[in-house]
Design a protein around this motif. Structure first.
Motif, PDB file in Angstrom:
ATOM      1  N   ALA A 269       0.804  -1.233   0.000  1.00 38.66           N
ATOM      2  CA  ALA A 269       0.000   0.000   0.000  1.00 38.66           C
ATOM      3  C   ALA A 269       0.824   1.263   0.000  1.00 38.66           C
ATOM      4  O   ALA A 269       0.252   2.356   0.003  1.00 38.66           O
ATOM      5  CB  ALA A 269      -0.933   0.001   1.218  1.00 38.66           C
ATOM      6  N   TYR A 273       1.150   4.430   5.365  1.00 38.52           N
ATOM      7  CA  TYR A 273      -0.207   3.874   5.401  1.00 38.52           C
ATOM      8  C   TYR A 273      -0.425   3.234   6.761  1.00 38.52           C
ATOM      9  O   TYR A 273       0.283   2.302   7.145  1.00 38.52           O
ATOM     10  CB  TYR A 273      -0.400   2.844   4.295  1.00 38.52           C
ATOM     11  N   GLN A 274      -1.386   3.738   7.495  1.00 36.12           N
ATOM     12  CA  GLN A 274      -1.748   3.197   8.800  1.00 36.12           C
ATOM     13  C   GLN A 274      -3.238   2.861   8.802  1.00 36.12           C
ATOM     14  O   GLN A 274      -4.062   3.671   8.351  1.00 36.12           O
ATOM     15  CB  GLN A 274      -1.441   4.197   9.917  1.00 36.12           C
ATOM     16  N   ASP A 367      -9.028   1.872   6.536  1.00 34.63           N
ATOM     17  CA  ASP A 367      -8.686   3.221   6.083  1.00 34.63           C
ATOM     18  C   ASP A 367      -8.443   4.123   7.285  1.00 34.63           C
ATOM     19  O   ASP A 367      -9.335   4.310   8.123  1.00 34.63           O
ATOM     20  CB  ASP A 367      -9.814   3.802   5.223  1.00 34.63           C
TER      21      ASP A 367
END
Length: 424
Positions: A269, A273-274, A367
């Motif tokens: 990703a 990105y978390q 998300d």
């Protein structure tokens, strides 16, 4: 009616055995046998050389001697013994141990109060006095064997009390520190726009439940199937390799699991990105070996004759595992899963890397950053403010209550699915 005597083969009348003497006045009854032969009275009426008492002269005397009461037993007499070892011993009552504890506390507590000792010193000296005094009294009154038993019993009680001290103190500290802020508002609000008088951990509760739930969904099937393979099937060198890797994974630091999950999603990703799914993967890396080891040990405890009985009825292996083995070990499997959940639900380091922290409520684990209770407790505690410290203690209390509720739910599930009539 007088009975008639039947003539004997020689022609003479036979003596009546119920009469004490024959017609010529001679006693024809058989004499009782002694240790070396007949011990009847001699012609002069004296006893035989063996010293046995003379036999009774009539049936009435014999019955009277048999019905004579036995000699009374002296309760104060020494107990019987064999080669100096008594067959019975004096026993102290069951409440003696606790009476000794009370006496030791009164004596040591009184001395400590007068001398101004601390509570820790009074408790320590009370425990030592209890063990030494009760053991000495039991050793003197009950003997060496029961004295050793009393010593070991007191040491077991004392060890249990020592183990309970950290647990009780921890629960007391969390309750006293978290009760000031814990309440309905704390459980239903987040930190968005919060000040010193408000602000809750609702977003942290949601994030913790979601991430832990996804990690459980990943770890339990993997751990269950792996344990079934290790126990029910002959895996050979593959099974030995899996067992070795599971033992290695059990001891890896949690930060390594977080870096591993973050690296996987970094390739897939992109950077920065978390999301909650990354944290769930990191926690599943920590949960899976615990589930495997726990379920493996529970499956080994299922008796082999249950499997053999199922095979004898023509049940296939997979159905035997599902209907017999897993149903028998469901209580232990549930306990193993709960231990694994308790192992990861309080992890902070991997979630700081993979999930991050936010002040709003995010219910989408795919998300954006999510808040979790361990990370929120760490963040509030690091601020050092009075209101932040109260929130940190309330968050810790919430986490403990959450684990207790999950354990209660697991117990109910285990009770429902366990075989009826078996041990719980």
């Amino acid at each position: 009616m007088t009975p008639t005597n039947t003539p004997d083969p020689a022609g003479g009348p036979a003596a009546d055995p119920r009469s004490s003497t024959a017609s010529d006045g001679v006693d024809l009854r058989p004499e009782p046998a002694g240790p070396t032969g007949p011990t009847g009275s001699a012609a002069d009426g004296s006893a035989d050389p063996a010293g046995a008492a003379p036999a009774p002269k009539s049936l009435k005397a014999a019955l009277a001697a048999a019905e004579a009461p036995a000699a009374p037993v002296d309760p104060l007499a020494d107990p019987p013994s064999i080669e100096g070892v008594p067959l019975t011993s004096y026993r102290l009552p069951d409440w003696f141990i606790w009476a000794a504890l009370g006496a030791a506390f009164v004596v040591v507590g009184g001395v400590g109060l007068l001398a101004g000792w601390s509570i820790a010193a009074v408790v320590t000296l009370t425990a030592l006095t209890w063990v030494v005094g009760a053991t000495a009294v039991s050793w003197v009154r009950e003997g060496e064997r029961w004295g050793r038993n009393t010593l070991v019993t007191l040491l077991i009680y004392l060890s249990f009390a020592i183990v309970m001290v950290p647990l009780v103190s921890l629960v007391w500290m969390v309750l006293s520190g978290g009760s000031a802020r814990f309440g309905y508002d704390f459980l239903t609000t987040n930190m968005r726009g919060a000040d010193a008088s408000n602000g809750g951990f609702y977003h942290g509760i949601v994030g913790t439940l979601q991430i832990t739930g996804i990690a459980t969904l990943i770890s339990v099937p993997l751990g269950l199937f792996t344990a079934i393979f290790l126990v029910e099937y002959n895996g050979g060198w593959i099974a030995r390799a899996i067992t070795f890797l599971v033992d290695v994974m059990t001891g890896i630091p949690s930060i390594v699991a977080g870096l591993f999950a973050y690296s996987i999603f970094l390739v897939a990703a992109g950077p920065r990105y978390q999301a909650g799914i990354i944290g769930a993967v990191a926690l599943s890396v920590l949960m899976t070996p615990v589930v495997i080891r726990g379920v493996e040990e529970m499956l080994k405890l299922v008796p082999s004759h249950l499997r053999e009985a199922s095979y004898a009825l023509g049940v296939p292996k997979w159905l035997t595992i599902v209907k017999v083995v897993l149903r028998t070990a469901v209580a232990g499997i549930t306990t193993s899963v709960m231990i694994a959940i308790a192992r990861v639900i309080g992890e902070t380091a991997p979630l700081l890397i993979t999930v991050g922290l936010t002040i709003r409520t995010n219910t989408n684990p795919l998300d954006g950053s999510m808040a979790t209770l361990p990370v929120l407790v760490y963040d509030q505690y690091s601020r050092g403010e009075a209101a932040a410290m109260e929130r940190a203690w309330a968050g810790a209390l919430t986490l403990i209550i959450l684990v207790m509720l999950l354990n209660l739910a697991a117990r109910l599930i285990s009770k429902y699915f366990s075989p009826k009539g078996g041990r719980r």
